[in-house]
Design an enzyme around this catalytic site. Structure first.
Site, PDB file in Angstrom:
ATOM      1  N   CYS A  45       9.086   9.750   9.938  1.00 34.11           N
ATOM      2  CA  CYS A  45       7.963  10.434   9.291  1.00 34.11           C
ATOM      3  C   CYS A  45       8.376  11.751   8.640  1.00 34.11           C
ATOM      4  CB  CYS A  45       6.876  10.695  10.326  1.00 34.11           C
ATOM      5  SG  CYS A  45       5.487  11.657   9.692  1.00 34.11           S
ATOM      6  N   TYR A 176       2.855   8.751  -1.611  1.00 37.29           N
ATOM      7  CA  TYR A 176       1.895   7.894  -0.908  1.00 37.29           C
ATOM      8  C   TYR A 176       0.768   7.460  -1.848  1.00 37.29           C
ATOM      9  CZ  TYR A 176       4.049   8.814   3.621  1.00 37.29           C
ATOM     10  OH  TYR A 176       4.926   8.861   4.673  1.00 37.29           O
TER      11      TYR A 176
END
Length: 335
Positions: A45, A176
């Protein structure tokens, strides 16, 4: 963090669910206290990677322990599937959701990393990653290592905040917005904004070694965590394919410079990054096949950025090696 769901065609990131602060000045119910808290991150992440890097640079390993969730998870949340028995060795939990539900019974928001958990109670204290970075740098100063850098120098905080805002919208979250767009229009809008911002930052970095001033700041940490994942995940998986990072000479050399700086590259596991993105986002990659490439060895090639001057740690010094239990495989080692 985790990907958000949206009823529109545009990706919208979920709000944070536990936005507390850990402070030394009495401004929050959570005081800075060595050994009281455990930082939960994940190698995959980028949002967690930022806090892990800040913790490394400041030398907070002895007072703030680190738990690493594995790269795979499902709708029950991040899990500790790489630890013996599949549980975090300090918190004794299998799923990170357990710590959120201890803090907020019936918790129904995103279970994200990074998260800080109070060890005695097993409750999540905060998942407010941006506040956490700032507070580690400004509230935990009594526990910084000698020679810790100033990642938020007062003279540059407004400039750091401005650039960080641009990075969030167009780059960190921008990839994203490309990857999870549900229609062509929002995808192309995010794609164009991403590469326009990368072009602008490339121009900025052509003549200076770091984004703000002549030292590493939080803005560099924020930018770098997206760049280091770009070719391994975002270029193909998220359709950010105007060019690879290796085709952007200034940004590629800038990224290699930081990769070879203690505290940055020694937090990266490319295999876990690929396992997460290609293995978890089944709506984008339904086969779950994880690509073999790209070859990461180029990250160790000379970058030449020293010619631009700059002092990576300002008046401070590099951090020492990471604790043995936190070391990642070197990209020079066979996997």
């Amino acid at each position: 963090m985790g990907a958000a769901q949206s009823s529109t065609d545009e990706f919208v990131r979920e709000p944070l669910g536990v936005q507390e602060r850990i402070t030394a000045d009495g401004s929050s119910p959570w005081p800075v206290e060595p050994h009281r808290y455990r930082l939960i991150g994940a190698r995959a992440c980028p949002w967690a990677n930022r806090v892990i890097i800040v913790r490394r640079l400041l030398g907070l390993e002895p007072v703030l322990s680190l738990g690493i969730a594995g790269p795979l998870h499902d709708d029950r949340s991040w899990r500790f599937h790489l630890d013996p028995g599949g549980v975090d060795p300090v918190l004794g939990i299998e799923w990170l959701r357990e710590a959120y539900e201890r803090a907020i019974p019936g918790y129904d928001k995103g279970v994200t990393v990074p998260a800080v958990v109070e060890i005695p109670t097993g409750k999540v204290v905060t998942n407010a990653y941006q506040d956490l970075e700032f507070d580690l740098a400004t509230q935990w100063t009594a526990h910084h290592r000698p020679g810790a850098p100033d990642l938020f120098p007062a003279a540059h905080r407004d400039e750091i905040a401005e650039i960080s805002g641009q990075l969030f919208h167009d780059v960190n979250n921008g990839v994203y917005k490309c990857g999870f767009a549900k229609a062509q229009g929002p995808y192309e809008q995010a794609y164009d904004a991403l590469f326009a911002r990368l072009d602008a930052l490339s121009e900025r970095l052509a003549g200076q070694r770091y984004l703000v001033g002549d030292t590493i700041t939080e803005a560099d940490v924020r930018f770098w965590v997206t760049l280091v994942r770009f070719d391994a995940a975002y270029h193909g998986h998220f359709k950010c394919n105007q060019s690879t990072l290796t085709d952007m000479p200034v940004l590629w050399s800038y990224a290699r410079d930081l990769f070879q700086t203690p505290g940055f590259g020694d937090t990266i596991d490319f295999e876990q990054i690929k396992q997460h993105y290609y293995g978890v986002h089944t709506e984008i990659n339904p086969t779950g096949i994880v690509p073999k490439g790209p070859d990461p060895s180029g990250w160790l090639s000379p970058h030449g950025r020293e010619e631009l001057g700059g002092r990576p740690f300002g008046d401070g010094t590099p951090p020492g090696p990471p604790p043995i239990a936190e070391r990642v495989p070197s990209i020079a080692e066979p996997r």
